[in-house]
Design a protein around this motif. Structure first.
Motif: not given
Length: 361
Positions: A274, A276-278, A303-305, A308
């Motif tokens: 993931h 993107q955080p979707t 998702f991991d900031r 990202h």
């Protein structure tokens, strides 16, 4: 057997083996071991608690609280036991060099970040030498944190390289113990990686490293990949969650199957990343579920900031969920080491229509 690298953060601690049970929700509170206090003569277990202790209780697990109050160790939680089992699997003896190619025809799926985080997870958990090799002229060196003055071009052109320390002069090791061998800076060289260079690099690295992760080019039908794929004993195919990325992943697997690498698909982990955080759409989930039926294991990476951000990756900066999933990914690959049998089983329910399957022990 490849000897371990010299690094100060290596730990020989091993937890007892635990079966690979699904992860469970953790208690909302946990007390770090570092803030536990011993009982004092003439006092109670609660004597000496100050405001800092009271605040720490808010982070405590019920097992830790019982230990602090009564001195009774009720043992690890189900979650801790599951994670200990993953680490035991990751520590499985390799018995020689085990190259792992990380690839996909689709760009922008976070392949390089997966190489760095996965390699660091292996290196932090194991006690032998792990190296990641960039053949994509991408940003693996940047995600690793630092560039060595020497590169693969220097390594393959130096016929005097025989010892580990000769190779080590061409790599940079991060705090987890992962080494990275990069390519020359693209803008400052006219050197181009060829098939013979990859063959020679493998012939050198297999003598000194237990695990060799390769950040591959997107053109899997290139001459460079003609050298990588026959050497690889396992694959990680990284897929994004968009329909376009999933279809490129299907094409990747079909190309491998139609071009003499069908057996290698049986040693492939599908990493659904993931970026993107979707949430995963229903149609995409069904397509991924179909693809996961053809590979040895499937792991969903959340998702991991921190990933990202595009900066140097530190395992300690990843979310707890991300670190767990990378452990699951590493364990699935470790189950493919020559000392283990390979029979698929479901080990984790992701709750997104796609399960994580892993070869049985």
């Amino acid at each position: 057997m490849v000897p371990p690298p010299h690094r100060s953060d290596a730990s020989g601690y091993r937890r007892p083996y635990a079966s690979d049970e699904p992860s469970v929700p953790t208690p909302a509170i946990r007390v770090p071991l570092s803030v536990r206090r011993e009982r004092t003569p003439g006092g109670t277990a609660l004597d000496g608690f100050d405001q800092q202790d009271a605040a720490s209780i808010a982070r405590a697990g019920w097992r830790d609280i019982i230990y602090r109050v009564t001195g009774i160790d009720v043992g690890p939680s189900k979650e801790s036991a599951y994670e200990a089992g993953l680490r035991d699997r990751v520590r499985t003896s390799v018995g020689g060099a085990f190259p792992i190619a990380v690839l996909n025809l689709k760009g922008g799926v976070g392949k390089t970040a997966v190489v760095e985080a996965l390699g660091s997870t292996f290196a932090e958990t194991r006690d032998d030498r792990i190296i990641a090799v960039d053949i994509d002229a991408g940003d693996l060196v940047d995600r690793h944190g630092r560039r060595s003055p020497l590169s693969m071009a220097d390594l393959v052109s130096d016929n005097a390289v025989t010892r580990y320390m000769d190779v080590r002069a061409h790599t940079y090791m991060n705090s987890c113990g992962l080494e990275v061998l990069g390519l020359p800076e693209y803008a400052h060289t006219n050197w181009r990686l060829g098939r013979a260079d990859v063959v020679k690099a493998f012939s050198i690295l297999r003598k000194h490293y237990s695990l060799v992760l390769v950040d591959c080019v997107k053109a899997i039908n290139s001459s460079v990949m003609e050298a990588v794929l026959p050497e690889s004993q396992a694959l990680v195919v990284v897929s994004g969650t968009s329909i376009d990325a999933i279809r490129k992943t299907r094409t990747t697997l079909e190309w491998l199957s139609n071009n003499g690498y069908r057996k290698l698909i049986g040693s492939t982990v599908l990493a659904i990343n993931h970026v993107q955080p979707t949430k995963l759409e229903t149609v995409a989930g069904k397509e991924l579920e179909q693809l996961s039926a053809h590979v040895a294991a499937t792991v969903v990476l959340p998702f991991d900031r921190h990933l990202h951000e595009g900066k140097a990756i530190g395992l300690d900066k990843l979310s707890k969920d991300s670190r767990r999933r990378y452990l699951e990914l590493a364990a699935a690959l470790a189950d493919m080491f020559p000392s283990r049998a390979r029979q698929p089983e479901t080990v984790h329910d992701l709750g997104r229509g796609v399960g994580v399957r892993s070869p049985s022990r």
